[in-house]
Scaffold this motif. Structure first.
Motif, PDB file in Angstrom:
ATOM      1  N   LEU A 145      61.671 -43.361  -7.569  1.00 15.62           N
ATOM      2  CA  LEU A 145      61.870 -41.925  -7.355  1.00 15.62           C
ATOM      3  C   LEU A 145      62.290 -41.660  -5.906  1.00 15.62           C
ATOM      4  CD1 LEU A 145      61.604 -39.555  -9.306  1.00 15.62           C
ATOM      5  CD2 LEU A 145      59.373 -39.091  -8.315  1.00 15.62           C
ATOM      6  N   THR A 146      63.513 -41.982  -5.588  1.00 16.88           N
ATOM      7  CA  THR A 146      64.048 -41.756  -4.246  1.00 16.88           C
ATOM      8  C   THR A 146      64.435 -40.283  -4.085  1.00 16.88           C
ATOM      9  OG1 THR A 146      66.294 -42.261  -4.976  1.00 16.88           O
ATOM     10  CG2 THR A 146      64.948 -44.109  -4.180  1.00 16.88           C
ATOM     11  N   SER A 158      57.803 -44.057 -11.444  1.00 14.07           N
ATOM     12  CA  SER A 158      57.342 -44.911 -10.347  1.00 14.07           C
ATOM     13  C   SER A 158      57.914 -44.465  -9.012  1.00 14.07           C
ATOM     14  CB  SER A 158      57.749 -46.363 -10.619  1.00 14.07           C
ATOM     15  OG  SER A 158      57.505 -47.170  -9.486  1.00 14.07           O
ATOM     16  N   LYS A 159      57.063 -44.475  -7.975  1.00 16.02           N
ATOM     17  CA  LYS A 159      57.503 -44.054  -6.644  1.00 16.02           C
ATOM     18  C   LYS A 159      58.637 -44.932  -6.111  1.00 16.02           C
ATOM     19  CE  LYS A 159      53.257 -41.847  -4.999  1.00 16.02           C
ATOM     20  NZ  LYS A 159      52.199 -41.868  -3.962  1.00 16.02           N
ATOM     21  N   THR A 160      58.655 -46.197  -6.516  1.00 16.08           N
ATOM     22  CA  THR A 160      59.710 -47.090  -6.041  1.00 16.08           C
ATOM     23  C   THR A 160      61.066 -46.692  -6.611  1.00 16.08           C
ATOM     24  OG1 THR A 160      59.257 -48.634  -7.864  1.00 16.08           O
ATOM     25  CG2 THR A 160      58.106 -49.012  -5.786  1.00 16.08           C
ATOM     26  N   MET A 173      57.046 -36.696 -11.491  1.00 16.41           N
ATOM     27  CA  MET A 173      56.130 -37.466 -10.641  1.00 16.41           C
ATOM     28  C   MET A 173      55.505 -38.638 -11.390  1.00 16.41           C
ATOM     29  SD  MET A 173      55.965 -36.341  -7.471  1.00 16.41           S
ATOM     30  CE  MET A 173      54.328 -36.554  -6.770  1.00 16.41           C
ATOM     31  N   GLY A 219      51.550 -32.679  -4.157  1.00 13.51           N
ATOM     32  CA  GLY A 219      52.936 -33.118  -4.279  1.00 13.51           C
ATOM     33  C   GLY A 219      53.613 -32.563  -5.526  1.00 13.51           C
ATOM     34  N   ARG A 265      43.345 -38.900  -2.295  1.00 11.87           N
ATOM     35  CA  ARG A 265      44.587 -39.419  -2.884  1.00 11.87           C
ATOM     36  C   ARG A 265      44.993 -38.599  -4.116  1.00 11.87           C
ATOM     37  NH1 ARG A 265      45.585 -45.720  -4.796  1.00 11.87           N
ATOM     38  NH2 ARG A 265      47.751 -45.454  -5.463  1.00 11.87           N
ATOM     39  N   LYS A 280      48.322 -36.026  -4.670  1.00 13.96           N
ATOM     40  CA  LYS A 280      49.234 -36.070  -5.817  1.00 13.96           C
ATOM     41  C   LYS A 280      49.396 -34.682  -6.427  1.00 13.96           C
ATOM     42  CE  LYS A 280      50.089 -38.314 -10.257  1.00 13.96           C
ATOM     43  NZ  LYS A 280      49.616 -39.306 -11.256  1.00 13.96           N
TER      44      LYS A 280
END
Length: 316
Positions: A204-205, A200-202, A197, A172, A165, A169
């Motif tokens: 970062l569209t 928050s991934k939620t 990065m 990425g 994981r 990252k």
């Protein structure tokens, strides 16, 4: 028929000595070899250009390499050595020699007693580079990306000593850094990618990432730390819409964030009561233990709160 031993044009050395690089223990000897006897590693973890004018100036100032190249007998080219660590130093010595500065053709090297396995070579290189400041500055993500290409995700994670994981990252971040262009300092792309990065991934569209990359390229965002302001911007629908627009910027989007709602009336009074109770010293509470008047008032408060909750629930 066995291959002949590499011909080494070198000073005499006093046999092999152990060199410990983390879990990898090598047996090496010091020598001086001709620049043409060294061959770059085609599976080098470091990516990107290796020519560096500043490094060339350092080599000239030191009148040669301060740190020897770490090399191994080349498995396919008799008489040659493959570079384990020192590709940049070798490349910039080649540049100097090609400009007529032939005094830099004889290079100090540390030669292993055998050709290493791919994993040993990678572990040795990574251990050496982790000791250098530049590892944290720019190389960690790049090496993670390259290792996945060379040995796969599981082996790459094992060599780097991270989870899969964590590896993903790092990869990425490197892939994202490749999108940042038109920067005054190309090496800063990793810094921009790390900051982005961190959101928050939620939030970062893909459209947000595209907008940030474009605005950085256009010099409309000039400080990577400003990306931290994206968190409140992206949580506010109006501010987010403005930022994503062609004229939007971080500062102008911040001005469109709605002010937090101020609690009034009953909510404010309940908050004040809970704050007051929470801030009461425990020493004072100990003194009130068993006080019937206090306990009776608490019972009245509990009864009042239950009635209030019931009435509010029925109103829903």
């Amino acid at each position: 028929m066995s291959q002949p031993e590499p011909v080494v044009r070198r000073q005499k050395v006093a046999g092999f000595q152990e060199r410990r690089l983390g879990r990898t223990v090598l047996r090496t000897s010091r020598a001086v070899v001709d620049i043409d006897d060294c061959v770059p590693n085609e599976r080098q973890p470091r990516l990107g250009p290796k020519e560096d004018e500043e490094l060339q100036r350092q080599i000239e100032a030191n009148e040669g390499l301060f740190e020897p190249l770490l090399v191994e007998p080349h498995p396919d080219l008799p008489g040659k050595f493959r570079i384990i660590d020192g590709d940049r130093r070798w490349t910039n010595c080649v540049v100097l020699v090609n400009t007529g500065k032939t005094q830099y053709r004889h290079l100090p090297v540390e030669i292993t007693d055998r050709t290493l396995s791919d994993e040993e070579r990678l572990r040795a290189w990574i251990y050496i580079h982790r000791q250098r400041k530049e590892w944290d500055a720019r190389e960690k993500e790049m090496v993670a990306y390259r290792l996945v290409d060379l040995v796969g995700r599981a082996s790459a994670a094992n060599i780097l000593g991270v989870t899969v994981r964590e590896l993903d990252k790092l990869v990425g971040i490197f892939e994202l850094s490749e999108r940042f262009e038109n920067l005054r300092e190309p090496g800063a792309a990793i810094t921009w990618a790390r900051e982005l990065m961190g959101v928050s991934k939620t939030l970062l569209t893909p459209s947000v990432v595209d907008a940030v990359v474009q605005k950085v390229s256009q010099k409309r965002i000039t400080n990577s730390k400003d990306l931290r302001k994206l968190r409140p911007i992206l949580r506010d629908p109006v501010a987010k819409e403005h930022f994503l627009s062609s004229e939007g910027a971080i500062d102008s989007a911040m001005l469109r964030i709605a002010p937090p709602k101020t609690e009034t009336g009953l909510l404010k009074q309940l908050e004040a009561i809970m704050t007051a109770i929470g801030q009461m010293p425990w020493t004072q509470l100990d003194e009130l233990k068993g006080d019937r008047d206090v306990l009776n008032r608490i019972d009245e408060a509990e009864s009042l709160l239950r009635t209030l909750r019931k009435n509010l629930s029925e109103a829903e």
